[in-house]
Motif scaffolding. Structure first.
Motif, PDB file in Angstrom:
ATOM      1  N   LYS A  34      19.818  -1.589   2.286  1.00  0.00           N
ATOM      2  CA  LYS A  34      20.510  -0.353   2.598  1.00  0.00           C
ATOM      3  C   LYS A  34      21.413   0.024   1.435  1.00  0.00           C
ATOM      4  N   LYS A  35      20.792   0.496   0.374  1.00  0.00           N
ATOM      5  CA  LYS A  35      21.578   0.975  -0.752  1.00  0.00           C
ATOM      6  C   LYS A  35      22.158   2.330  -0.380  1.00  0.00           C
ATOM      7  N   SER A  36      22.707   3.003  -1.376  1.00  0.00           N
ATOM      8  CA  SER A  36      23.208   4.351  -1.132  1.00  0.00           C
ATOM      9  C   SER A  36      22.066   5.219  -0.618  1.00  0.00           C
ATOM     10  N   MET A  37      22.426   6.238   0.111  1.00  0.00           N
ATOM     11  CA  MET A  37      21.450   7.101   0.775  1.00  0.00           C
ATOM     12  C   MET A  37      20.270   7.484  -0.114  1.00  0.00           C
ATOM     13  N   HIS A  38      19.116   7.140   0.373  1.00  0.00           N
ATOM     14  CA  HIS A  38      17.907   7.563  -0.329  1.00  0.00           C
ATOM     15  C   HIS A  38      16.804   7.752   0.705  1.00  0.00           C
ATOM     16  N   HIS A  39      15.730   8.376   0.276  1.00  0.00           N
ATOM     17  CA  HIS A  39      14.642   8.650   1.202  1.00  0.00           C
ATOM     18  C   HIS A  39      13.349   8.018   0.695  1.00  0.00           C
ATOM     19  N   HIS A  40      12.260   8.330   1.378  1.00  0.00           N
ATOM     20  CA  HIS A  40      11.019   7.616   1.047  1.00  0.00           C
ATOM     21  C   HIS A  40       9.803   8.522   1.017  1.00  0.00           C
ATOM     22  N   PHE A  41       8.930   8.180   0.100  1.00  0.00           N
ATOM     23  CA  PHE A  41       7.665   8.896  -0.049  1.00  0.00           C
ATOM     24  C   PHE A  41       6.531   7.904   0.151  1.00  0.00           C
ATOM     25  N   LEU A  42       5.636   8.214   1.083  1.00  0.00           N
ATOM     26  CA  LEU A  42       4.480   7.346   1.333  1.00  0.00           C
ATOM     27  C   LEU A  42       3.229   7.979   0.755  1.00  0.00           C
ATOM     28  N   CYS A  43       2.594   7.249  -0.141  1.00  0.00           N
ATOM     29  CA  CYS A  43       1.335   7.755  -0.715  1.00  0.00           C
ATOM     30  C   CYS A  43       0.199   7.421   0.235  1.00  0.00           C
ATOM     31  N   LYS A  44      -0.489   8.465   0.684  1.00  0.00           N
ATOM     32  CA  LYS A  44      -1.574   8.273   1.647  1.00  0.00           C
ATOM     33  C   LYS A  44      -2.774   7.605   0.989  1.00  0.00           C
ATOM     34  N   ARG A  45      -2.817   7.624  -0.325  1.00  0.00           N
ATOM     35  CA  ARG A  45      -3.983   7.061  -0.998  1.00  0.00           C
ATOM     36  C   ARG A  45      -3.797   5.570  -1.280  1.00  0.00           C
ATOM     37  N   CYS A  46      -2.704   5.230  -1.967  1.00  0.00           N
ATOM     38  CA  CYS A  46      -2.534   3.824  -2.362  1.00  0.00           C
ATOM     39  C   CYS A  46      -1.600   3.072  -1.417  1.00  0.00           C
ATOM     40  N   GLY A  47      -0.917   3.782  -0.544  1.00  0.00           N
ATOM     41  CA  GLY A  47      -0.061   3.111   0.431  1.00  0.00           C
ATOM     42  C   GLY A  47       1.316   2.743  -0.076  1.00  0.00           C
ATOM     43  N   ASP A  48       1.572   2.977  -1.340  1.00  0.00           N
ATOM     44  CA  ASP A  48       2.894   2.664  -1.884  1.00  0.00           C
ATOM     45  C   ASP A  48       3.979   3.527  -1.243  1.00  0.00           C
ATOM     46  N   ILE A  49       5.156   2.943  -1.133  1.00  0.00           N
ATOM     47  CA  ILE A  49       6.310   3.698  -0.668  1.00  0.00           C
ATOM     48  C   ILE A  49       7.310   3.773  -1.810  1.00  0.00           C
TER      49      ILE A  49
END
Lengths: 133, 133
Positions: A78-93
């Motif tokens: 739980k670092k400072s506020m950040h968000h997330h992007f999920l790649c539908k192709r490779c599954g990386d976040i």
DNA sequence: TTGTCTGCAAACGTTTTGCACGACC
DNA sequence: GGTCGTGCAAAACGTTTGCAGACAA
């Protein structure tokens, strides 16, 4: 590391291992991934303990769980506020640094906002470049 | 309603029932809630069919699944962009209208953004007012 | 010593799968 | 008649629970 522990928690090798793993693997791993990887060096480790540790750390606001993937929880410091992007192709976040100035509007509606999760889904930069070739 | 179906899908009573349910119950229900409620009027309905219908509708961008709850998927019509607030006390999920002008920064990083989910968690207005008494 | 943590096995709840039957073009 | 949808049962999967023994403070 152990300093974090002085926040009322007992210091066990298993908890330290889970924290160390999350610190060194900023990949938002699943509980099972953590379990499988830690099990190699500590064969007596149990999945229950991993879940217990993750629960405890989460309750003390040291880590957070991410529900961006529909089928399983992922964990993250739980670092400072950040968000997330999920790649539908490779599954990386991928971590996304982003401030939304309008969030206070939600608070203005009378709700008490304690958590904000921004989840983006699509195709990540790496996969986009791979596709162009 | 049936007009939506003209978008390449076969019109079956079960699919219509699922769509009608989601249209009339804007409570972001779980698959099981939909199943239980629809089963009353159509006892032969199977849970598999509910899952199938939800899958199909989702694949055609008519509805979307919400991962705001850690343990189960919830479903929602895919209206114009909106976000969700989960009350940790009463469990209600409330629609949040909110625009974030900074989202394009994520796109600027080279990722192709196809979905944006904003999940807020806390105590809803109703529960806050109840608490003050 | 005392309360907490670990680890095993079993249970749980949601979602998925395999498959036979039925409906519709 | 062939494709697609339904419904049943069983399986799969991630997570939780109950409990006995082990460990940190």
């Amino acid at each position: 590391m152990e300093i974090l522990k002085q926040n009322q928690l007992k210091i066990t090798p298993q908890r330290l291992a889970v924290m160390k793993y999350l610190d060194e693997n900023r990949t938002h791993p699943t509980a099972d991934r953590i379990y499988t990887d830690l099990k190699e060096k500590n064969p007596s480790l149990s999945k229950t303990t991993v879940y217990n540790s993750l629960d405890t750390l989460q309750n003390h606001n040291i880590i957070q769980s991410i529900t961006i993937s529909p089928s399983e929880l992922r964990y993250d410091f739980k670092k400072s506020m950040h968000h997330h992007f999920l790649c539908k192709r490779c599954g990386d976040i991928i971590d996304i640094e982003l401030e939304c100035p309008n969030i206070k509007k939600t608070i203005d509606q009378g709700h008490k906002v304690e958590e904000v999760h921004g989840y983006f889904k699509g195709i990540c930069k790496k996969c986009m470049e791979k596709q162009e070739k």
